[in-house]
Structure formats: structure tokens, C-alpha cells
Design a protein around this motif. Structure first.
Motif, PDB file in Angstrom:
ATOM      1  N   ILE A  14      34.859 -25.315 -13.859  1.00 35.13           N
ATOM      2  CA  ILE A  14      35.929 -24.723 -14.049  1.00 35.13           C
ATOM      3  C   ILE A  14      36.847 -24.743 -15.213  1.00 35.13           C
ATOM      4  O   ILE A  14      36.255 -23.408 -15.870  1.00 35.13           O
ATOM      5  CB  ILE A  14      37.308 -24.553 -12.727  1.00 35.13           C
ATOM      6  N   ARG A  15      36.373 -26.079 -16.240  1.00 33.17           N
ATOM      7  CA  ARG A  15      36.719 -25.909 -17.364  1.00 33.17           C
ATOM      8  C   ARG A  15      35.691 -24.811 -18.063  1.00 33.17           C
ATOM      9  O   ARG A  15      36.210 -24.974 -19.295  1.00 33.17           O
ATOM     10  CB  ARG A  15      37.038 -27.454 -17.822  1.00 33.17           C
ATOM     11  N   ALA A  16      34.614 -25.333 -18.062  1.00 28.22           N
ATOM     12  CA  ALA A  16      33.697 -25.021 -19.137  1.00 28.22           C
ATOM     13  C   ALA A  16      33.092 -23.417 -18.704  1.00 28.22           C
ATOM     14  O   ALA A  16      32.868 -22.695 -19.360  1.00 28.22           O
ATOM     15  CB  ALA A  16      32.413 -24.939 -18.546  1.00 28.22           C
ATOM     16  N   MET A  17      34.167 -23.098 -17.259  1.00 23.76           N
ATOM     17  CA  MET A  17      33.650 -22.017 -17.200  1.00 23.76           C
ATOM     18  C   MET A  17      35.057 -20.708 -17.839  1.00 23.76           C
ATOM     19  O   MET A  17      34.912 -19.691 -18.658  1.00 23.76           O
ATOM     20  CB  MET A  17      34.067 -21.093 -15.931  1.00 23.76           C
ATOM     21  N   GLN A  18      35.858 -21.573 -17.960  1.00 27.43           N
ATOM     22  CA  GLN A  18      36.871 -21.544 -18.637  1.00 27.43           C
ATOM     23  C   GLN A  18      37.291 -21.188 -20.225  1.00 27.43           C
ATOM     24  O   GLN A  18      37.478 -19.983 -20.432  1.00 27.43           O
ATOM     25  CB  GLN A  18      39.159 -21.734 -17.938  1.00 27.43           C
ATOM     26  N   HIS A  72      31.763  -6.712 -10.237  1.00 26.89           N
ATOM     27  CA  HIS A  72      31.572  -7.931  -9.929  1.00 26.89           C
ATOM     28  C   HIS A  72      30.742  -9.477 -10.672  1.00 26.89           C
ATOM     29  O   HIS A  72      30.318  -9.877 -10.006  1.00 26.89           O
ATOM     30  CB  HIS A  72      29.251  -7.291  -9.897  1.00 26.89           C
ATOM     31  N   THR A  73      30.736  -9.376 -11.627  1.00 30.65           N
ATOM     32  CA  THR A  73      31.652 -10.670 -12.361  1.00 30.65           C
ATOM     33  C   THR A  73      32.258 -11.697 -11.933  1.00 30.65           C
ATOM     34  O   THR A  73      31.945 -12.925 -12.063  1.00 30.65           O
ATOM     35  CB  THR A  73      31.996 -10.593 -13.977  1.00 30.65           C
ATOM     36  N   ILE A  74      33.762 -10.994 -11.576  1.00 30.91           N
ATOM     37  CA  ILE A  74      34.534 -11.809 -10.532  1.00 30.91           C
ATOM     38  C   ILE A  74      33.285 -12.615  -9.478  1.00 30.91           C
ATOM     39  O   ILE A  74      33.807 -13.868  -8.942  1.00 30.91           O
ATOM     40  CB  ILE A  74      35.498 -11.126  -9.921  1.00 30.91           C
ATOM     41  N   HIS A  75      33.295 -11.734  -8.724  1.00 26.61           N
ATOM     42  CA  HIS A  75      32.482 -12.165  -7.236  1.00 26.61           C
ATOM     43  C   HIS A  75      31.478 -13.471  -7.764  1.00 26.61           C
ATOM     44  O   HIS A  75      31.531 -14.406  -7.414  1.00 26.61           O
ATOM     45  CB  HIS A  75      31.859 -10.723  -6.788  1.00 26.61           C
ATOM     46  N   GLN A  76      30.547 -12.498  -9.038  1.00 31.29           N
ATOM     47  CA  GLN A  76      29.436 -13.988  -9.111  1.00 31.29           C
ATOM     48  C   GLN A  76      29.388 -15.373  -9.733  1.00 31.29           C
ATOM     49  O   GLN A  76      29.303 -16.441  -9.324  1.00 31.29           O
ATOM     50  CB  GLN A  76      28.169 -13.300 -10.412  1.00 31.29           C
ATOM     51  N   ASN A  77      31.039 -14.869 -10.478  1.00 35.26           N
ATOM     52  CA  ASN A  77      32.136 -16.461 -10.997  1.00 35.26           C
ATOM     53  C   ASN A  77      32.402 -17.206  -9.492  1.00 35.26           C
ATOM     54  O   ASN A  77      32.571 -18.604  -9.433  1.00 35.26           O
ATOM     55  CB  ASN A  77      32.397 -16.294 -11.806  1.00 35.26           C
ATOM     56  N   PHE A  78      33.225 -16.557  -8.380  1.00 33.10           N
ATOM     57  CA  PHE A  78      33.299 -16.429  -6.954  1.00 33.10           C
ATOM     58  C   PHE A  78      32.092 -17.469  -6.690  1.00 33.10           C
ATOM     59  O   PHE A  78      32.452 -18.544  -6.009  1.00 33.10           O
ATOM     60  CB  PHE A  78      33.776 -16.198  -6.505  1.00 33.10           C
ATOM     61  N   ALA A  79      30.726 -16.941  -6.797  1.00 31.30           N
ATOM     62  CA  ALA A  79      30.150 -17.343  -5.845  1.00 31.30           C
ATOM     63  C   ALA A  79      29.206 -18.960  -6.937  1.00 31.30           C
ATOM     64  O   ALA A  79      29.127 -20.020  -6.578  1.00 31.30           O
ATOM     65  CB  ALA A  79      28.712 -16.632  -5.441  1.00 31.30           C
ATOM     66  N   LYS A  80      29.365 -18.978  -7.950  1.00 31.32           N
ATOM     67  CA  LYS A  80      29.686 -20.130  -8.739  1.00 31.32           C
ATOM     68  C   LYS A  80      30.228 -20.733  -8.387  1.00 31.32           C
ATOM     69  O   LYS A  80      29.574 -22.238  -8.305  1.00 31.32           O
ATOM     70  CB  LYS A  80      28.850 -20.280 -10.419  1.00 31.32           C
ATOM     71  N   ILE A  81      31.044 -21.101  -8.616  1.00 31.88           N
ATOM     72  CA  ILE A  81      32.322 -22.048  -7.635  1.00 31.88           C
ATOM     73  C   ILE A  81      31.936 -22.658  -6.515  1.00 31.88           C
ATOM     74  O   ILE A  81      32.166 -23.745  -6.043  1.00 31.88           O
ATOM     75  CB  ILE A  81      33.389 -21.668  -8.243  1.00 31.88           C
ATOM     76  N   TYR A 310      42.963 -21.518  -8.045  1.00 29.36           N
ATOM     77  CA  TYR A 310      43.859 -20.033  -8.276  1.00 29.36           C
ATOM     78  C   TYR A 310      43.847 -19.396  -9.211  1.00 29.36           C
ATOM     79  O   TYR A 310      43.505 -18.834 -10.500  1.00 29.36           O
ATOM     80  CB  TYR A 310      45.313 -20.577  -7.739  1.00 29.36           C
ATOM     81  N   SER A 311      44.051 -20.941 -10.823  1.00 27.95           N
ATOM     82  CA  SER A 311      44.732 -20.124 -12.025  1.00 27.95           C
ATOM     83  C   SER A 311      43.273 -19.691 -12.458  1.00 27.95           C
ATOM     84  O   SER A 311      43.103 -19.055 -13.607  1.00 27.95           O
ATOM     85  CB  SER A 311      44.715 -21.905 -12.710  1.00 27.95           C
ATOM     86  N   TYR A 312      42.260 -20.112 -12.339  1.00 27.61           N
ATOM     87  CA  TYR A 312      40.388 -19.767 -12.734  1.00 27.61           C
ATOM     88  C   TYR A 312      40.396 -18.081 -12.896  1.00 27.61           C
ATOM     89  O   TYR A 312      40.369 -17.119 -13.603  1.00 27.61           O
ATOM     90  CB  TYR A 312      39.380 -20.658 -13.210  1.00 27.61           C
ATOM     91  N   PHE A 313      41.015 -18.229 -11.315  1.00 27.98           N
ATOM     92  CA  PHE A 313      40.089 -16.353 -10.397  1.00 27.98           C
ATOM     93  C   PHE A 313      41.535 -15.634 -11.274  1.00 27.98           C
ATOM     94  O   PHE A 313      41.209 -14.921 -11.129  1.00 27.98           O
ATOM     95  CB  PHE A 313      40.570 -16.903  -9.137  1.00 27.98           C
ATOM     96  N   TYR A 314      42.545 -16.049 -11.192  1.00 27.24           N
ATOM     97  CA  TYR A 314      44.033 -15.563 -12.059  1.00 27.24           C
ATOM     98  C   TYR A 314      43.109 -14.910 -13.460  1.00 27.24           C
ATOM     99  O   TYR A 314      43.560 -13.373 -14.114  1.00 27.24           O
ATOM    100  CB  TYR A 314      45.093 -15.950 -12.186  1.00 27.24           C
ATOM    101  N   HIS A 315      42.866 -15.775 -14.167  1.00 27.70           N
ATOM    102  CA  HIS A 315      42.768 -15.448 -15.772  1.00 27.70           C
ATOM    103  C   HIS A 315      41.496 -14.356 -15.704  1.00 27.70           C
ATOM    104  O   HIS A 315      41.149 -13.413 -16.687  1.00 27.70           O
ATOM    105  CB  HIS A 315      42.238 -16.896 -16.279  1.00 27.70           C
ATOM    106  N   LYS A 316      40.226 -14.829 -14.624  1.00 28.93           N
ATOM    107  CA  LYS A 316      38.939 -13.767 -15.048  1.00 28.93           C
ATOM    108  C   LYS A 316      39.032 -12.573 -14.829  1.00 28.93           C
ATOM    109  O   LYS A 316      38.881 -11.433 -14.901  1.00 28.93           O
ATOM    110  CB  LYS A 316      37.963 -14.229 -13.739  1.00 28.93           C
ATOM    111  N   GLU A 317      40.506 -12.617 -13.467  1.00 27.60           N
ATOM    112  CA  GLU A 317      40.899 -11.089 -12.980  1.00 27.60           C
ATOM    113  C   GLU A 317      41.217 -10.236 -13.827  1.00 27.60           C
ATOM    114  O   GLU A 317      41.098  -9.193 -14.982  1.00 27.60           O
ATOM    115  CB  GLU A 317      41.969 -11.208 -11.456  1.00 27.60           C
ATOM    116  N   HIS A 318      42.256 -10.875 -14.859  1.00 28.13           N
ATOM    117  CA  HIS A 318      42.924 -10.348 -15.760  1.00 28.13           C
ATOM    118  C   HIS A 318      41.714 -10.278 -16.529  1.00 28.13           C
ATOM    119  O   HIS A 318      42.465  -9.032 -17.552  1.00 28.13           O
ATOM    120  CB  HIS A 318      43.941 -11.293 -16.485  1.00 28.13           C
ATOM    121  N   GLU A 319      41.032 -10.763 -17.134  1.00 27.12           N
ATOM    122  CA  GLU A 319      40.177 -10.895 -18.152  1.00 27.12           C
ATOM    123  C   GLU A 319      39.167  -8.766 -17.571  1.00 27.12           C
ATOM    124  O   GLU A 319      39.367  -8.367 -18.365  1.00 27.12           O
ATOM    125  CB  GLU A 319      39.043 -11.021 -18.579  1.00 27.12           C
TER     126      GLU A 319
END
Length: 346
Positions: A14-18, A72-81, A310-319
Motif C-alpha cells: 500500500i505504501r508503494a501504491m500511495q 475504474h482505476t479505483i476498482h483496479q487498485n482495489f483488485a490489486k490490494i 481504509y486510508s489508501y482507498f480514501y486518498h485514491k477516491e479523493h484523487e
């Protein structure tokens, strides 16, 4: 020690994705662009999009494609995690995933209520939802009436709460959207003690408790200020959760005689003590600020817990929200300064 080991690999992932999330400098550069294809070409070169959009042709995109591609990039990153997570971590992700189901259902409901809207194409999301959801996207998007929409949910957890709407009155789109939100929030709170333990449970309680309190404050204020709703109707809208807001405080806010009394009650709450500038007029702003502060602070203190996810998804959705805003500003020809201002407000 067990928690540390179970989360160490995922936290590193997650840190790498963040680290690939958009920066302020990148938003400044985007605000200088002049067209949507230029934005897509720019994003294709950025670490967070390079792999996902490698084969995307920015010159062949239709007007409505960008929002779906960003979502869909949110979905793709969700799938990765999800692929990297262990069964315990996937428990939280399955619970969190319901917000994506509800977003899809709300979009379909808007089409049902607005007969002038164009057909809804969610084929981009089909593979993702086929893996993680029981929703039949094809049936949902084809539903022409509310009866067809609700019937298409048979066999899912959402059928029961939606099928009861309209027995005593003619419901609006708002009623169905609110019923979905209330079900989702109440479900999280009701199952948390069964699904999570120790630090994960503490972080779920803190993050969602803050979120639900602040949402209730917003809904009470908006219901009174803009819709002049009776107390009984306001109570029906609220999430049945009390974290830092007591039942007594909720009652006093709902039944305040006027806006000044509402303000005086708000001034006695834990959230006013935390944020001295909090006022009825800026509740939405402080809802966002409070949730971000809680997630960022807890993720720093406890990186080997569910709050990191949770924190990662929040920031990705905000992006994605900010990029969607930027694209709309550029599409309508706003200046770079105006575009950047809207991005910051998001």
C-alpha cells in the motif's frame, strides 16, 4: 507480533501504491492543460496510471468515458490490494466494497427517475463486479421502472431495505439513495464486533464513528436549514450510531428552536472542542477535514492495521474526485487559476 506479520507485506504494498498518488505539483501542471486528450496523455505518463492506461488512446475517447475510466482505476487498485490481502484483511475489503455497489445502484436509480437520461453503459466495470459482487449490472442498467430495478436485486442483501419503500407514500430518488446509505452504515456498525478484533476493531470504531457523527451533524443541519423538516422526519434520516455525539446532544440539535440554539448546542460537542472554528455553515468542510485527519493520523500510528487499507482507498477516491473536477474545468475552458481553485475545494 501476529498482527505485525500479517500486515507487513500488505502495508509495504500500500505504501508503494500511495507513493504513486497525484501530488500538488502534478495538479498544477494539469491545470495548465487545454483539453481532455492532453490530460489523458499526461496521466498516461504518471506512475499511478502508466500501467493501467498503457493501451488507452486518448484521441478516441467519448465525452463520458473519462469519469468511468477514472472510477475504474479505483476498482483496479482495489483488485490489486485484494489479491495481496489475507482472509482477515479481505473481510474489511468486502465490507468496504459495498460503497462501490451502492454508487452503481445510485447511478442506475438516477437513470430510472430521469427518463431523459441516456442509456447507462457499465460494461467497463463488469469483470470487476462479477468477481466481487452479486449484483447483476446488466439487469440494473436495463431496468426502466423502479419495480424492475428493485426486482433485479432479489437474492442480494439490498432487496429487503429497498422493497419496503413506498408502502405508505410515493418515494423519490432521495428516499432510495438514503435507504441504501442508511443500510450500508448500519450494517458496518452492526457487524464490526463479529468481524474484527483488537486493533482492527478499535480503528474501525474510531474511523467510522467519527464519520457517522459528522454525517449526522450535516444531515440535521441541512434538513433544518434547507428543507424545514419536522423532527420526526429528521430522526428517520439519521444513522443509528452514537460515537462522540450522545443521544441527548442529537435530540437537542434536532429539536433546537432556531439556528442560534442549534449553534449553541453544536458548541458543546466534542467536535467543536476538537475544531474551534467549527460552525453550522462549515460542517461539510469539517466532515472532510476530520475524516482525513483521523485516517492519516491513525495510519501513521498503526500502519499494521486495517486503517492503512481504509486510508489508501480514501486518498485514491479523493484523487479521482479531484481529477474529475479538473477535467470538467478544462472542458469548460476555465483558466488554470480557476481550475486549481476548484481542485483545492474538492
Amino acid at each position: 507480533m501476529g498482527t505485525l506479520l500479517s500486515y507487513s507485506g500488505l502495508s509495504t504494498k500500500i505504501r508503494a501504491m500511495q507513493s504513486k498518488l497525484m501530488t500538488e505539483r502534478q495538479y498544477q501542471e494539469i491545470s495548465q492543460l487545454e483539453s481532455v486528450p492532453q490530460v489523458v496523455a499526461y496521466l498516461k505518463k504518471q506512475p499511478g496510471f502508466k500501467e493501467l492506461w498503457a493501451d488507452l488512446d486518448e484521441n478516441s475517447l467519448h465525452r463520458g468515458d473519462m469519469e468511468k475510466l477514472l472510477t475504474h482505476t479505483i476498482h483496479q487498485n482495489f483488485a490489486k490490494i485484494y489479491k495481496f490481502a489475507n482472509p482477515s484483511q479481505r473481510t474489511f475489503m468486502a465490507l468496504y466494497f459495498k460503497r462501490y455497489e451502492i454508487a452503481i445502484m445510485k447511478e442506475c436509480l438516477r437513470r430510472v427517475f430521469d427518463k431523459t437520461r441516456e442509456g447507462l453503459d457499465l460494461s467497463l466495470f463488469k469483470d470487476f463486479f462479477d468477481r466481487h459482487s452479486k449484483l447483476d449490472l446488466e439487469k440494473l442498467t436495463q431496468a426502466a421502472t423502479i419495480e424492475e430495478f428493485v426486482n433485479s436485486l432479489k437474492g442480494t442483501e439490498y432487496y429487503s431495505p429497498l422493497s419496503k419503500i413506498g408502502e405508505e407514500y410515493t418515494p423519490l430518488l432521495f428516499d432510495y439513495g438514503m435507504a441504501l446509505d442508511q443500510y450500508y452504515f448500519a450494517n458496518i456498525w452492526s457487524v464490526k464486533d463479529k468481524l474484527f478484533k483488537k486493533r482492527d476493531l478499535q480503528e474501525i470504531i474510531k474511523a467510522y464513528g467519527n464519520k457517522f457523527d459528522m454525517l449526522n451533524l450535516q444531515w440535521i443541519y441541512r434538513s433544518r436549514r434547507y428543507y424545514h423538516m419536522a423532527p420526526a422526519d429528521i430522526y428517520a434520516l439519521l444513522i443509528p450510531v452514537h460515537y462522540k455525539l450522545s443521544h441527548k446532544e442529537i435530540t437537542a440539535l434536532v429539536e433546537a428552536a432556531d439556528k442560534e440554539e442549534f449553534r449553541r448546542v453544536l458548541d458543546t460537542t466534542a467536535y467543536k472542542k476538537r475544531y474551534p472554528e467549527l460552525a453550522p455553515e462549515n460542517l461539510e468542510e469539517y466532515y472532510t477535514l476530520n475524516l482525513r485527519n483521523v485516517l492519516e493520523s491513525e495510519a501513521r500510528k498503526y500502519p499494521h492495521s486495517v486503517i492503512m487499507i481504509y486510508s489508501y482507498f480514501y486518498h485514491k477516491e479523493h484523487e479521482v474526485d479531484r481529477l474529475t473536477t479538473a477535467i470538467e474545468c478544462i472542458r469548460y475552458g476555465l483558466s488554470p487559476a480557476e481550475t486549481l481553485d476548484y481542485i483545492h475545494k474538492n
